[in-house]
Design a protein around this motif. Structure first.
Motif, short mmCIF file in Angstrom:
data_model
loop_
_atom_site.label_atom_id
_atom_site.label_comp_id
_atom_site.label_asym_id
_atom_site.label_seq_id
_atom_site.Cartn_x
_atom_site.Cartn_y
_atom_site.Cartn_z
N VAL A 41 0.83 -1.20 0.00
CA VAL A 41 0.00 0.00 0.00
C VAL A 41 0.86 1.25 0.00
CG1 VAL A 41 -1.60 1.37 1.39
CG2 VAL A 41 -2.02 -1.06 1.05
N THR A 264 -8.88 1.12 -2.24
CA THR A 264 -7.47 0.72 -2.21
C THR A 264 -7.17 -0.16 -1.01
OG1 THR A 264 -6.80 2.77 -3.32
CG2 THR A 264 -5.09 1.56 -2.12
N PHE A 268 -6.12 -4.19 -1.17
CA PHE A 268 -4.82 -4.69 -0.72
C PHE A 268 -4.94 -5.61 0.49
CE2 PHE A 268 -3.21 -1.28 -3.38
CZ PHE A 268 -2.04 -1.83 -3.88
#
Length: 297
Positions: A41, A264, A268
């Protein structure tokens, strides 16, 4: 009940087992995956383009002013930075498959974070190659379909068409990505098991020819749960952005950024680990079937 229907039911059952088992193993190995994904990330957010460009396109579409023009050299630097980020991220993405292989293939169903560095040192360049292969097809397809639907000759300056074209691109890209991933995703666990990229490619095609439906149906379930909802959320969000941007809501702007970062984080910390575990379980089950086929010959 015919044989074909029994096979579909069997694949569906295995796909459900893939999801349930992967979720269970992810929870029991959360810390190693968490550590690996935190690195991913950070790399992604530091190196990859952020969603500000979408706002720029939307503002221009509605007659507003675009963001200040960037010199060519700034664009070059941004491209280089993005490429470096992709390369580094691709290695950590591949290492997650190594962690999943440790879990699925070990007797105690457990892995350690330090295993990540073992796979990093051993397979770094293979992971880069596989990552670009896995993204090459969707990237080319996305470029082709976007250039067609958003070509100046055929693109009308209307809200319905922009939403329609955006939806068409994203939905068909999702479908294409499903088929493309079905073709190549088994190379990752095979690389860990076989220890070489050539052997991994060979085994991938063998497993695909042996039972491609098993791979496809499990990935289909995965896409329906983790990918498809985000596709429709992005389409709805894009429509609302185009609709309200003449009145430019700062609040909605920050909502879009929040949605982007939420997607996001979920991608992840949940989607990618589950994908690696599902893929590895498919690999283990298919190699077992393949060994039985060899014994019967």
């Amino acid at each position: 009940m015919n044989k074909k229907r029994l096979q579909v039911q069997s694949h569906t059952h295995e796909a459900l087992v893939d999801l349930k088992l992967s979720w269970k193993l992810y929870k029991s190995n959360f810390k190693p995956f968490l550590s690996a994904q935190i690195i991913s990330v950070i790399i992604f957010l530091l190196f990859q383009p952020q969603p500000w460009d979408l706002w720029n396109v939307v503002i221009v579409f509605n007659g507003g002013d675009s963001l200040p023009y960037n010199p060519v050299w700034l664009s070059i630097i941004a491209s280089i930075r993005s490429l470096i980020g992709i390369i580094v991220y691709s290695v950590f993405f591949g290492c997650s498959f190594g962690l999943s292989y440790d879990i699925m293939s070990s007797g105690n169903l457990f892995t350690k974070f330090k295993s990540l560095f073992h796979y990093f040192r051993r397979y770094w360049w293979q992971y880069i190659l596989l990552f670009f292969l896995l993204n090459f097809g969707p990237l080319v397809y996305g470029g082709i379909i976007s250039s067609i639907l958003w070509h100046p000759i055929i693109e009308p300056e209307t809200l319905p068409y922009h939403v329609f074209s955006y939806a068409t691109i994203n939905i068909t890209l999702c479908i294409f990505n499903l088929f493309w991933m079905t073709l190549f995703i088994q190379i990752y666990p095979s690389l860990t098991a076989q220890g070489g990229i050539k052997q991994a490619f060979s085994e991938n095609w063998r497993l695909l020819s042996l039972n491609w439906k098993r791979i496809f149906i499990s990935l289909l379930f995965f896409f329906l749960i983790f990918t498809v909802p985000w596709v429709f959320i992005d389409i709805i969000n894009y429509y609302i952005l185009l609709l309200i941007i003449p009145h430019y809501s700062v609040l909605w702007k920050y909502w879009s950024y929040t949605l982007y970062f939420a997607e996001t984080i979920i991608t992840f910390f949940l989607e990618l680990p589950i994908l690696t575990l599902i893929t590895t379980r498919i690999y283990n089950s298919l190699t077992y079937v393949a060994s039985e086929v060899d014994e019967k010959k």
